[in-house]
Design an enzyme around this catalytic site. Structure first.
Site, PDB file in Angstrom:
ATOM      1  N   VAL A  16      42.260  13.519 150.071  1.00 29.66           N
ATOM      2  CA  VAL A  16      43.638  13.997 149.931  1.00 29.66           C
ATOM      3  C   VAL A  16      43.713  15.106 148.888  1.00 29.66           C
ATOM      4  CG1 VAL A  16      46.002  13.395 149.264  1.00 29.66           C
ATOM      5  CG2 VAL A  16      44.682  11.834 150.700  1.00 29.66           C
ATOM      6  N   SER A 104      45.766   4.347 132.495  1.00 31.00           N
ATOM      7  CA  SER A 104      44.907   5.127 131.608  1.00 31.00           C
ATOM      8  C   SER A 104      45.091   6.628 131.798  1.00 31.00           C
ATOM      9  CB  SER A 104      43.441   4.746 131.832  1.00 31.00           C
ATOM     10  OG  SER A 104      43.073   4.926 133.188  1.00 31.00           O
ATOM     11  N   SER A 122      49.641   9.245 145.738  1.00 34.74           N
ATOM     12  CA  SER A 122      48.874   7.990 145.715  1.00 34.74           C
ATOM     13  C   SER A 122      49.707   6.838 146.257  1.00 34.74           C
ATOM     14  CB  SER A 122      48.429   7.664 144.291  1.00 34.74           C
ATOM     15  OG  SER A 122      47.573   8.662 143.792  1.00 34.74           O
ATOM     16  N   ASN A 123      49.079   5.955 147.006  1.00 36.96           N
ATOM     17  CA  ASN A 123      49.782   4.802 147.575  1.00 36.96           C
ATOM     18  C   ASN A 123      49.659   3.563 146.698  1.00 36.96           C
ATOM     19  OD1 ASN A 123      50.999   5.671 150.040  1.00 36.96           O
ATOM     20  ND2 ASN A 123      48.938   5.971 150.859  1.00 36.96           N
ATOM     21  N   VAL A 125      53.127   4.897 147.380  1.00 38.55           N
ATOM     22  CA  VAL A 125      53.673   6.057 146.687  1.00 38.55           C
ATOM     23  C   VAL A 125      55.017   5.798 145.999  1.00 38.55           C
ATOM     24  CG1 VAL A 125      54.827   7.050 148.721  1.00 38.55           C
ATOM     25  CG2 VAL A 125      54.014   8.535 146.867  1.00 38.55           C
ATOM     26  N   ASP A 126      55.872   4.980 146.574  1.00 39.25           N
ATOM     27  CA  ASP A 126      57.183   4.740 145.964  1.00 39.25           C
ATOM     28  C   ASP A 126      57.031   4.003 144.633  1.00 39.25           C
ATOM     29  OD1 ASP A 126      58.804   5.614 148.400  1.00 39.25           O
ATOM     30  OD2 ASP A 126      57.595   3.999 149.248  1.00 39.25           O
ATOM     31  N   THR A 146      55.784  11.733 147.502  1.00 37.88           N
ATOM     32  CA  THR A 146      55.859  12.306 148.854  1.00 37.88           C
ATOM     33  C   THR A 146      56.750  11.472 149.770  1.00 37.88           C
ATOM     34  OG1 THR A 146      53.763  11.193 149.342  1.00 37.88           O
ATOM     35  CG2 THR A 146      53.665  13.540 148.796  1.00 37.88           C
ATOM     36  N   HIS A 172      66.621  17.354 163.520  1.00 37.36           N
ATOM     37  CA  HIS A 172      67.036  16.851 162.209  1.00 37.36           C
ATOM     38  C   HIS A 172      66.981  15.324 162.225  1.00 37.36           C
ATOM     39  CE1 HIS A 172      68.263  20.821 160.772  1.00 37.36           C
ATOM     40  NE2 HIS A 172      68.710  21.016 162.010  1.00 37.36           N
ATOM     41  N   HIS A 179      57.536   4.151 152.160  1.00 39.59           N
ATOM     42  CA  HIS A 179      56.483   4.798 152.942  1.00 39.59           C
ATOM     43  C   HIS A 179      55.512   3.695 153.338  1.00 39.59           C
ATOM     44  CE1 HIS A 179      53.339   7.381 154.345  1.00 39.59           C
ATOM     45  NE2 HIS A 179      52.521   7.118 153.327  1.00 39.59           N
TER      46      HIS A 179
END
Length: 317
Positions: A16, A104, A122-123, A125-126, A146, A172, A179
């Protein structure tokens, strides 16, 4: 007169992170790019590989392997560090390891004097976005996950197949909430050329027969796994979403994207990062847009956020 160069650091140079780097360099988004990883040789190799392609781009980007101390004057840190979920796991199952890495790493980044934006991929992510917000001490608008940006793109791609292959940018639609498996779609707000999708379905017997809305939500939530099962993980799509967010910040596009943002009363929710349509501009996540939802949609959105809150408790919030 002194012009400030646009500087971005990528923390985590796996698939990623390296894909984000390539997308940034290919689209000439920044002037300087820092590649940071606990495996310094890996970061150095990625930096060299990207540098060797700069000659063929329309802008010269300076790329190098770096350390957390070098983040001091970065405009944006892209955070991609963390394990990919294994077969049979959900993104939530990676929380413990990802949170531990944050404990860290974020401290070291902030020690450098960093005062910019975090764009988090990174998951899960929320939850990781919330964790970084707490650890960094930065304002909420500067921590942007994201969220459901890539899910919404997947959803629009699925819908396009039913709608005469219309350009997804003319559809739309938002997937919202986690996520992950509990995400939902407020179908009452989905439209094409200003016409509600639900009306189109009602008027078109073929669409009415073909489109199963519940199945589409499930397909959207599982689309990443369909990629994972074929190539081992996903990275091009999410890297594109990351760069889309960053371009909206740098160019002050004020584009509305379903990022993971902190809710403080919007949608009746508080103290949770979740995927919601948000104005992204020069000040980051500038404003959460509250769209109207049916009672059923509100219930599904709340259910998704309750799952996120439960997992937040597991890391001490």
């Amino acid at each position: 007169m002194c012009l400030k160069l646009r500087k971005i650091a990528i923390v985590g140079t796996g698939l990623v992170g390296s894909s984000c780097g390539f997308a940034l360099v290919n689209q000439c988004v920044c002037d300087e790019l820092l590649m940071i990883d606990i495996n310094e040789e890996k970061a150095k190799g990625e930096a060299w590989d990207l540098t060797h392609g700069v000659e063929f781009m329309s802008q010269r980007t300076k790329i190098r392997q770096a350390t957390f101390a070098d983040c001091s004057d970065a405009d944006i840190v892209i955070f991609t560090a963390g394990p990919a979920p294994k077969q049979g796991q959900s993104r939530l199952d990676t929380l413990e390891v990802s949170a531990s890495i944050c404990n860290s790493v974020i401290k070291e980044i902030m020690k450098s004097g960093f005062d910019g934006f975090f764009v988090v991929a990174s998951n899960p992510v929320d939850i990781i976005s919330y964790h970084i917000w707490k650890l960094s001490g930065l304002p909420k608008n500067r921590i942007i996950g994201t969220g459901t940006t890539i899910d919404s793109s997947r959803l629009k791609n699925f819908l396009s197949k039913y709608l005469d292959e219309v350009d997804t940018r003319s559809i739309h639609a938002y997937s919202m909430g986690e996520h992950g498996d509990s995400q939902m779609v407020p179908w009452s707000n989905v439209s094409i050329a200003g016409k509600p999708l639900l009306t189109l379905i009602e008027e078109n017997k073929k669409l009415k027969k073909e489109i199963d809305l519940d199945n589409l939500v499930e397909k959207t939530a599982k689309a990443g796994w369909e990629v994972y099962n074929r190539k081992g993980t996903t990275y091009y799509g999410i890297a594109s979403a990351v760069v889309g967010i960053i371009k909206s910040i740098f160019s002050n596009e004020r584009r509305i994207l379903p990022v993971s943002a902190l809710l403080e009363g919007e949608y009746g929710e508080t103290d949770v990062y979740t995927g919601v349509p948000t104005i992204i501009g020069i000040n980051g996540a500038e404003k959460v847009i509250e769209i109207d939802m049916t009672e059923e949609e509100k219930t599904k959105f709340k259910h998704s956020n309750n799952i996120l809150k439960q997992y937040l408790k597991s890391i001490g919030y």
